[in-house]
Design a protein around this motif. Structure first.
Motif, PDB file in Angstrom:
ATOM      1  N   UNK A 363       0.923  -1.254   0.007  1.00 12.28           N
ATOM      2  CA  UNK A 363      -0.086   0.032   0.019  1.00 12.28           C
ATOM      3  C   UNK A 363       0.854   1.456   0.031  1.00 12.28           C
ATOM      4  N   UNK A 364       0.303   1.963  -0.840  1.00 12.95           N
ATOM      5  CA  UNK A 364       1.142   3.601  -0.869  1.00 12.95           C
ATOM      6  C   UNK A 364       0.088   4.600  -0.492  1.00 12.95           C
ATOM      7  N   UNK A 365       0.273   4.960   0.579  1.00 16.58           N
ATOM      8  CA  UNK A 365      -0.529   6.209   1.108  1.00 16.58           C
ATOM      9  C   UNK A 365      -0.556   7.423  -0.007  1.00 16.58           C
ATOM     10  N   UNK A 390       4.573  -1.147   3.218  1.00 19.38           N
ATOM     11  CA  UNK A 390       4.150   0.150   2.924  1.00 19.38           C
ATOM     12  C   UNK A 390       5.212   0.910   2.201  1.00 19.38           C
ATOM     13  N   UNK A 391       4.586   1.581   1.256  1.00 19.58           N
ATOM     14  CA  UNK A 391       5.724   2.630   0.335  1.00 19.58           C
ATOM     15  C   UNK A 391       5.625   3.950   0.978  1.00 19.58           C
ATOM     16  N   UNK A 392       6.549   4.766   0.746  1.00 20.95           N
ATOM     17  CA  UNK A 392       6.606   6.163   1.178  1.00 20.95           C
ATOM     18  C   UNK A 392       5.257   6.665   0.777  1.00 20.95           C
ATOM     19  N   UNK A 393       4.835   7.895   1.683  1.00 19.05           N
ATOM     20  CA  UNK A 393       3.507   8.590   0.948  1.00 19.05           C
ATOM     21  C   UNK A 393       3.692   9.263  -0.059  1.00 19.05           C
ATOM     22  N   UNK A 394       2.763   9.121  -1.077  1.00 22.77           N
ATOM     23  CA  UNK A 394       3.012   9.525  -2.344  1.00 22.77           C
ATOM     24  C   UNK A 394       2.548  11.231  -2.126  1.00 22.77           C
ATOM     25  N   UNK A 395       3.157  11.989  -2.186  1.00 20.80           N
ATOM     26  CA  UNK A 395       2.994  13.808  -1.997  1.00 20.80           C
ATOM     27  C   UNK A 395       1.953  14.272  -2.836  1.00 20.80           C
ATOM     28  N   UNK A 396       1.864  13.881  -4.130  1.00 20.53           N
ATOM     29  CA  UNK A 396       0.958  14.481  -5.051  1.00 20.53           C
ATOM     30  C   UNK A 396       1.138  15.895  -5.310  1.00 20.53           C
ATOM     31  N   UNK A 397       0.245  16.781  -4.567  1.00 19.07           N
ATOM     32  CA  UNK A 397       0.060  18.185  -4.541  1.00 19.07           C
ATOM     33  C   UNK A 397       0.586  18.939  -3.444  1.00 19.07           C
ATOM     34  N   UNK A 398       0.975  17.972  -2.317  1.00 23.01           N
ATOM     35  CA  UNK A 398       1.336  18.412  -1.183  1.00 23.01           C
ATOM     36  C   UNK A 398       2.607  18.571  -0.776  1.00 23.01           C
ATOM     37  N   UNK A 399       2.976  19.301   0.313  1.00 20.36           N
ATOM     38  CA  UNK A 399       4.429  19.211   1.091  1.00 20.36           C
ATOM     39  C   UNK A 399       4.061  18.770   2.257  1.00 20.36           C
ATOM     40  N   UNK A 400       5.027  17.948   2.852  1.00 18.29           N
ATOM     41  CA  UNK A 400       4.990  17.328   4.293  1.00 18.29           C
ATOM     42  C   UNK A 400       5.245  18.275   5.300  1.00 18.29           C
ATOM     43  N   UNK A 401       4.095  19.150   5.581  1.00 19.88           N
ATOM     44  CA  UNK A 401       4.401  20.201   6.522  1.00 19.88           C
ATOM     45  C   UNK A 401       3.625  19.790   7.957  1.00 19.88           C
ATOM     46  N   UNK A 402       3.220  18.542   7.968  1.00 23.39           N
ATOM     47  CA  UNK A 402       2.648  17.861   9.220  1.00 23.39           C
ATOM     48  C   UNK A 402       3.435  16.894   9.926  1.00 23.39           C
TER      49      UNK A 402
END
Length: 465
Positions: A363-365, A390-402
């Motif tokens: 699964x890729x979040x 689990x794969x790394x989170x697919x960022x799509x349009x986002x930046x990891x600010x959380x």
């Protein structure tokens, strides 16, 4: 003042530039407008197959963004993913060039059709739109179609027909479907998603309420009686609702449900009376519910029972929706687009009904906000597989600010492990896969590459990629 109604602009001779032209609904829109005699240029940040297709059609589609592309342009159509900071969008604003959303163009186009079927909902849109398409084709209705995925019978995600019906997958993100003009509006369900835009469930419900209100007095609102959020959102409508579901009071109701194996079936009642029996070509009770929505649409359009039965049985799925990819070491490999806990639940319910020895889930979040907001629900569903990778989170349009990560999610799922790359997941599954396993590659990003590598493992391993 520049008019912001798109109608005066979609005319021969008015030059249009499309930002994000390679997108799943942007590229067919470009081809359709080009066929109407409208001069089209376009740009996309990524090279893709659609760019080549557009260029072959005579459309000047370019990779990368530049303000120079706006020279001589009368208006811009943008994908929902292209926001105000995009250099072309920003320059168009400064130059006084009108900027329209993709959905506004599709909304204008659908106004010329007698039947405009808009299928909305948090889950199941692509599958249900595809089911309706199969039924319309079985009825020789020659529809125009826009789907957010590749439908094998079309060889693409779109079709330009000469009939009086258009059917579109209708997305709620950024309220895109508010630009549509449905004569038949379908709401499959309303679930917590896209909370980076809607912020809460009440905003989501209001968005769907507004969508339903677009239906004219002689049109139809079709909704899921079994979905509490949907029925709550539509509770104040004076207009009669056409409902579908398994509940006793559904207008179109499924009974005598049989879900074991790959061909679930049911009997269908319409207004309490026997109507037909259907058998599907794809597993899962969620797909029986999608079929009920498609049947409700068909009834409102006056399509024959024979077309309904034939269309639903002939539908064998759409790309990335429980799509069979091949096998490795005797294990079957399937790929699915599920990227929300409710979708994972439906997928795993279907998978468990097939009685494999083990379910191996890669699964890729998808997006940091979704992973954060629905963290516990994701953990619950991911715990259902026998082996979870689990794969790394697919960022799509986002930046990891959380500060969220797949490593954090793996710690909440017994036995789960996270991997730094898709290659690592591929090699791990190739090592553990054995006869009787069901391998699922799941997510809305690029995790499908794992399945493709697995079923071509000898070449993959030989190349050392």
């Amino acid at each position: 003042m520049v008019s912001m109604d798109i109608e005066p602009y979609i005319k021969e001779g008015k030059r249009c530039h499309m930002v994000g032209i390679g997108g799943v609904s942007m590229s067919p829109l470009a081809i359709l407008l080009h066929g109407m005699g409208i001069p089209i240029t376009g740009s996309d940040m990524n090279d893709c197959e659609a760019i080549g297709t557009l260029q072959e059609a005579g459309i000047n589609a370019m990779v990368g963004h530049s303000t120079q592309y706006l020279n001589g342009v009368d208006y811009v159509i943008r994908t929902a993913a292209a926001r105000e900071e995009n250099i072309e969008i920003k320059a168009a604003r400064e130059m006084g060039i009108p900027v329209f959303e993709r959905a506004e163009a599709w909304g204008y186009i659908m106004r010329s059709y007698k039947n405009a079927i808009c299928i909305a909902g948090t889950h199941g849109k692509t599958t249900t739109t595809s089911m309706v398409t199969h039924i319309l084709l079985a009825a020789s209705a020659d529809p125009t179609v826009m789907i957010g995925g590749n439908l094998p019978i079309l060889g693409s995600g779109y079709r330009f027909g000469k009939g009086d019906s258009i059917v579109l997958e209708s997305c709620e993100y950024y309220n895109s479907f508010h630009s549509f003009f449905p004569t038949i509006a379908v709401i499959l369900n309303i679930d917590n998603d896209h909370l980076d835009f809607f912020t809460n469930m009440e905003n989501l419900k209001e968005s769907f309420r507004q969508f339903a209100s677009l239906v004219p007095p002689d049109g139809s609102i079709i909704c899921n009686l079994d979905d509490e959020n949907t029925m709550n959102a539509l509770g104040l409508f004076d207009k009669e609702l056409i409902t579908f579901g398994m509940g006793e009071n559904a207008t179109v109701r499924g009974v005598n449900i049989r879900i074991g194996g790959r061909n679930p079936s049911m009997d269908v009642l319409y207004k309490g009376k026997p109507f037909c029996s259907v058998v599907l070509g794809i597993p899962g009770i969620h797909n029986l519910k999608n079929a009920l929505a498609a049947i409700a649409v068909s009834i409102q359009m006056g399509l024959s029972i024979e077309s309904i039965i034939e269309g639903l049985y002939s539908f064998q799925g759409v790309d990335r929706r429980f799509q069979y990819k091949g096998s490795i070491n005797g294990a079957d490999v399937y790929d699915d687009y599920a990227h929300h806990p409710s979708e994972l639940c439906a997928l795993l319910d279907a998978a468990q009904s097939l009685e494999y020895k083990r379910i191996v889930l890669a699964f890729q979040p998808h997006t940091y906000t979704r992973t954060h907001n629905l963290f516990d629900d994701f953990a619950t569903q991911l715990s259902r597989a026998d082996i979870t990778l689990l794969a790394e989170i697919y960022a799509a349009r986002e930046k990891n600010e959380i500060g969220i990560s797949s490593q954090m999610l793996a710690k909440s799922v017994p036995g789960a492990r996270s991997y730094p790359s898709l290659d690592d997941i591929t090699k791990e599954i190739a090592t553990i896969a054995k006869d009787g396993d069901l391998i699922l590659t799941v997510g809305a990003g690029d995790v499908y590459q794992v399945g493709e590598a697995l079923v071509n493992w000898k070449k993959y391993f030989k190349d050392g990629t």
